[in-house]
Enzyme design. Sequence first.
Site, short mmCIF file in Angstrom:
data_model
loop_
_atom_site.label_atom_id
_atom_site.label_comp_id
_atom_site.label_asym_id
_atom_site.label_seq_id
_atom_site.Cartn_x
_atom_site.Cartn_y
_atom_site.Cartn_z
N CYS A 118 0.82 -1.23 0.00
CA CYS A 118 0.00 0.00 0.00
C CYS A 118 0.84 1.27 0.00
O CYS A 118 0.31 2.36 -0.20
CB CYS A 118 -0.95 -0.02 1.18
SG CYS A 118 -2.02 -1.47 1.18
N HIS A 260 -3.35 6.94 2.15
CA HIS A 260 -3.75 5.64 1.60
C HIS A 260 -5.13 5.30 2.16
O HIS A 260 -5.37 5.40 3.37
CB HIS A 260 -2.70 4.60 1.99
CG HIS A 260 -3.20 3.20 1.84
ND1 HIS A 260 -3.77 2.75 0.67
CD2 HIS A 260 -3.25 2.15 2.71
CE1 HIS A 260 -4.13 1.49 0.83
NE2 HIS A 260 -3.83 1.11 2.05
N ASN A 290 -10.12 -0.73 0.21
CA ASN A 290 -8.67 -0.54 0.16
C ASN A 290 -8.14 -1.14 -1.14
O ASN A 290 -8.11 -2.36 -1.30
CB ASN A 290 -8.06 -1.23 1.39
CG ASN A 290 -6.55 -1.13 1.44
OD1 ASN A 290 -5.90 -0.82 0.45
ND2 ASN A 290 -5.98 -1.44 2.58
#
Length: 336
Positions: A118, A260, A290
């Site tokens: 990520c 993020h 996500n």
Amino acid sequence: MKSFMVQGTKILATGSAIPSSSLNNDQMSKIVQTSDDWIFSRTGIKERRLLTGYNQSVTNLATMASQKALDKISMDPSEIDLIILATSSPNDLFGSASQIQSQIGAVNAVAFDLTAACSGFVLGLVTASQFLSSGSYRKILVIGADVLSKWIDWSDRSTCILFGDGAGAVILESCPIKDNSILNFQLNTDGNYSDHLSIAYQDEISPHPILNLHQGCFKYVSMNGKEVYKFAVSQVPLSISRCLSSINMSVHDIDWLLLHQANERILKAVAEKLSISSNKIIANLSKYGNTSAASIPLALDEAIQENRISNDDIIVIAGFGAGLTWGTIIMRWKSI
Ligand code: COA
């Protein structure tokens, strides 16, 4: 500003791509024992996009996002010198970036993958800015793309509710220092906690009968949610504060906080710790979950399309995730 910098970095265009299939929380509750209320209250996620269909891979999404960025500025792909694909879900362990290079026709570009989960897009952007500032390359395509749906255990409700698929791309160009957009960055890794979030490779117990070699395969995403949560809300504000203070900026200078997109509670907790108003948070995870390396460029592209970001706005970008790796970029937005 880094003293060794000879050229600056300018963003010429952004693009993004998401799969057409979506899965909302109610549909999710038919796959694992969960509910819309549980997922939304703990994560802020309502639905996510999934890359369905045979032989579809991260390269399809990454190519689409890149093509959209190129189309926005009618750029000839042969002008691109370098392609960096940040992904942790390639369709080829030797690298997927070269497939994108071929599909978009970037005949003069060298292309490689960058694996940092990520945090991948942040590391990709910083890596690209180094090639630009040194004068090695003039035009670079950085893509963040992931299809973690292929690496999820769809019977594990603690992870499958979180992730979605997507891709985002930015085209960068070197520019005079006075027009530079990347004002500073700060990167960290702490491998002591790598097992908090991983897609680990595991050997088979029995070795090859003659060679004594163990072969195996990769497992599913495994996560210690509580520890990852604590890591993000403690380390990300520190990284942002350090990154700002080393260029004599403060949280008051921030116009947008682009973290993020892991969990809405993490975004709010980080903003609160830094005393940044919640209306400066850029968030789209209710729609996508996500999307790992894609989440920051996807959210950036949407914010630009919605005309939310103005010329000279200061955007603080921070990525965090498996590694554990995290990092911040302070960006001065230049209208495109
Ligand atoms: N639906 C319903 N119940 C669930 C569930 C789900 N999808 N997932 C877990 N539960 C249950 C657990 O079994 C547990 O039940 P128990 O109390 O009977 O044992 C209870 O809910 C609480 O589980 P817990 O894991 O303690 O939840 P939490 O409050 O820590 O929230 C996360 C879980 C994953 C939402 C949270 O830890 C988180 O967001 N962590 C960060 C993860 C992340 O962002 N990762 C990516 C970073 S890049």
